[in-house]
Design a protein around this motif. Structure first.
Motif, mmCIF file in Angstrom:
data_model
loop_
_atom_site.group_PDB
_atom_site.id
_atom_site.type_symbol
_atom_site.label_atom_id
_atom_site.label_comp_id
_atom_site.label_asym_id
_atom_site.label_seq_id
_atom_site.Cartn_x
_atom_site.Cartn_y
_atom_site.Cartn_z
ATOM 1 N N PRO A 181 35.888 37.757 39.613
ATOM 2 C CA PRO A 181 35.859 36.364 39.197
ATOM 3 C C PRO A 181 34.442 35.907 38.396
ATOM 4 N N SER A 182 34.376 35.122 37.365
ATOM 5 C CA SER A 182 33.141 34.727 36.939
ATOM 6 C C SER A 182 32.230 34.028 37.477
ATOM 7 N N ASP A 183 32.496 33.640 38.965
ATOM 8 C CA ASP A 183 31.942 32.782 39.751
ATOM 9 C C ASP A 183 32.508 33.001 41.213
ATOM 10 N N ASP A 184 31.717 32.460 41.982
ATOM 11 C CA ASP A 184 32.090 32.750 43.527
ATOM 12 C C ASP A 184 33.376 32.053 43.641
ATOM 13 N N MET A 185 34.247 32.366 44.615
ATOM 14 C CA MET A 185 35.490 31.691 44.798
ATOM 15 C C MET A 185 35.519 31.046 46.072
ATOM 16 N N VAL A 186 35.377 29.875 46.257
ATOM 17 C CA VAL A 186 35.304 28.877 47.251
ATOM 18 C C VAL A 186 36.573 28.513 48.146
ATOM 19 N N ALA A 187 36.629 28.749 49.458
ATOM 20 C CA ALA A 187 37.666 28.731 49.932
ATOM 21 C C ALA A 187 37.678 27.407 50.616
ATOM 22 N N LEU A 188 38.947 26.873 50.791
ATOM 23 C CA LEU A 188 39.030 25.656 51.593
ATOM 24 C C LEU A 188 39.234 26.020 53.000
ATOM 25 N N PRO A 189 39.159 24.804 54.080
ATOM 26 C CA PRO A 189 39.245 25.461 55.285
ATOM 27 C C PRO A 189 40.528 26.243 55.616
ATOM 28 N N ASN A 190 41.571 25.872 55.073
ATOM 29 C CA ASN A 190 42.940 26.604 55.699
ATOM 30 C C ASN A 190 43.455 27.652 54.759
ATOM 31 N N GLU A 191 42.108 28.276 53.897
ATOM 32 C CA GLU A 191 42.615 29.208 52.980
ATOM 33 C C GLU A 191 42.023 30.269 53.159
ATOM 34 N N ALA A 192 42.800 31.393 53.098
ATOM 35 C CA ALA A 192 42.391 32.884 53.166
ATOM 36 C C ALA A 192 42.356 33.478 51.905
ATOM 37 N N ILE A 193 41.368 33.898 51.216
ATOM 38 C CA ILE A 193 41.086 34.496 49.853
ATOM 39 C C ILE A 193 41.340 36.015 49.969
ATOM 40 N N GLY A 194 42.388 36.647 49.245
ATOM 41 C CA GLY A 194 42.451 37.963 49.426
ATOM 42 C C GLY A 194 42.303 38.661 47.843
ATOM 43 N N ILE A 195 41.871 39.770 48.046
ATOM 44 C CA ILE A 195 41.500 40.771 46.688
ATOM 45 C C ILE A 195 43.176 40.971 46.137
ATOM 46 N N GLY A 196 43.451 40.482 44.921
ATOM 47 C CA GLY A 196 44.575 40.803 44.779
ATOM 48 C C GLY A 196 44.705 42.101 44.213
ATOM 49 N N SER A 197 44.157 42.389 42.951
ATOM 50 C CA SER A 197 43.890 43.722 42.063
ATOM 51 C C SER A 197 42.423 43.848 41.906
ATOM 52 N N LEU A 198 42.015 45.234 42.087
ATOM 53 C CA LEU A 198 40.556 45.541 41.839
ATOM 54 C C LEU A 198 40.483 46.615 40.831
ATOM 55 N N LYS A 199 39.816 46.359 39.589
ATOM 56 C CA LYS A 199 39.628 47.296 38.733
ATOM 57 C C LYS A 199 38.133 47.646 38.701
ATOM 58 N N VAL A 200 37.889 48.785 38.542
ATOM 59 C CA VAL A 200 36.612 49.355 38.535
ATOM 60 C C VAL A 200 36.177 50.149 37.425
ATOM 61 N N ASN A 201 35.276 49.673 36.506
ATOM 62 C CA ASN A 201 34.845 50.247 35.099
ATOM 63 C C ASN A 201 33.522 51.135 35.473
ATOM 64 N N VAL A 202 33.708 52.554 35.140
ATOM 65 C CA VAL A 202 32.231 53.297 35.429
ATOM 66 C C VAL A 202 31.629 53.133 34.122
ATOM 67 N N ARG A 203 30.521 52.670 34.022
ATOM 68 C CA ARG A 203 29.640 52.304 32.935
ATOM 69 C C ARG A 203 28.661 53.266 32.556
ATOM 70 N N GLY A 204 28.276 54.375 33.495
ATOM 71 C CA GLY A 204 27.471 55.311 33.346
ATOM 72 C C GLY A 204 26.854 55.705 34.560
ATOM 73 N N ARG A 205 25.646 56.294 34.656
ATOM 74 C CA ARG A 205 25.121 56.939 35.706
ATOM 75 C C ARG A 205 23.502 56.633 35.784
ATOM 76 N N GLY A 206 22.998 56.538 36.887
ATOM 77 C CA GLY A 206 21.454 56.146 36.824
ATOM 78 C C GLY A 206 20.840 56.561 38.148
ATOM 79 N N ARG A 207 19.605 56.483 38.269
ATOM 80 C CA ARG A 207 18.698 56.644 39.541
ATOM 81 C C ARG A 207 18.482 55.581 40.252
#
Length: 281
Positions: free
Chosen positions: A255-281
């Motif tokens: 997400p573009s910003d932190d996802m703030v949860a309400l007291p009765n809310e549990a945030i779950g990670i729906g889908s996770l996409k990982v893009n490899v942009r390169g390598r470094g030290r």
């Protein structure tokens, strides 16, 4: 459960090398003081050195064993029967099919909530006592309404608490031995909100390409082990927990910003996409 501090040590200095070097140095000094020529103590195959190393290993293993038993006296590091004994001291017993992590969480809540009429940890502990299906609990009061709101996150896949679970928790709290007459409660299921996450990652020079693919499974699993109710899904958490295991750098795309949860809310990670942009030290 919160991140653990380094475990306390009953006996410091459990380094095999430190014990060995100290013994070798002491023996060498005894030979020197008594003018006994002995020049092979630094050689690995020397019989006396090998005997000292065997003794050093025994001393080190004994110290480690003492420390391993010592930390079992602390709730966060305890397990098995030792944890059961600790819990019994606070009149808490393991529920059927209850694992160590859940028992530790429940025990810590009981310790924090020893006051008969609160704080909220008492109610959280009682809710977890009510049914093994209760995974997490949040208790809060609105600014004006004195009613205590109780949100239940269940261990059932999806996290939604069915009505029979809510009824069981309410009946348990409402028992005369546990009910505080001045309190009013409302019980509801926690709300599960799924958030899709996308990360740009840079791998270390010699990391396997599969590290990025593995992250798509490991990161959601790691998040799901957190105490999710009311927990914000932050960029800082995503970056901290995505780094390592071959990942050198991380940038959060969504997400573009932190996802703030309400007291009765549990945030779950729906889908996770990982893009490899390169390598470094």
């Amino acid at each position: 459960m919160s991140q653990l501090l380094p475990p306390p040590e009953l006996i410091p200095d459990v380094s095999f090398e430190a014990v060995r070097d100290r013994l070798v140095a002491n023996i060498a000094e005894d030979f020197r003081v008594n003018s006994i020529p002995y020049t092979t103590l630094s050689i690995q195959a020397d019989p006396l050195r090998r005997s000292l190393e065997t003794y050093s290993a025994d001393v080190t293993n004994t110290k480690i064993a003492f420390n391993d038993q010592w930390v079992l006296h602390f709730v966060r590091y305890s397990s098995g029967q030792a944890l059961d004994e600790l819990a019994a001291y606070y009149d808490v017993s393991r529920m059927i099919d209850e694992g160590d992590d859940r028992l530790k969480k429940r025990l810590l809540l009981h310790i924090a909530g020893r006051s008969a009429a609160g704080p909220k940890e008492r109610y959280q502990a009682l809710c977890m006592d009510a049914d093994i299906r209760v995974r997490d609990v949040e208790v809060w009061r609105d600014e004006i309404d004195p009613t205590l709101h109780v949100a239940i996150l269940s261990s059932i896949p999806g996290g939604i608490a069915p009505q029979d679970l809510l009824d069981a928790v309410e009946a348990y709290i409402d028992h005369p031995e546990r009910m505080v007459t001045s309190e009013r409660f409302t019980f509801s299921s926690a709300v599960k909100r799924l958030v899709n996450v996308e990360l740009d990652v840079w791998l270390f020079e010699y990391a396997r390409n599969s590290e990025a693919t593995d992250l798509e499974t490991s990161l959601p699993n790691l998040w799901d082990k957190e105490d999710l109710l009311g927990l914000d899904l932050t960029h800082a958490w995503l970056i901290d927990n995505a780094r390592g295991n071959g990942v050198n750098n991380v940038r959060v795309v969504q997400p573009s910003d932190d996802m703030v949860a309400l007291p009765n809310e549990a945030i779950g990670i729906g889908s996770l996409k990982v893009n490899v942009r390169g390598r470094g030290r």
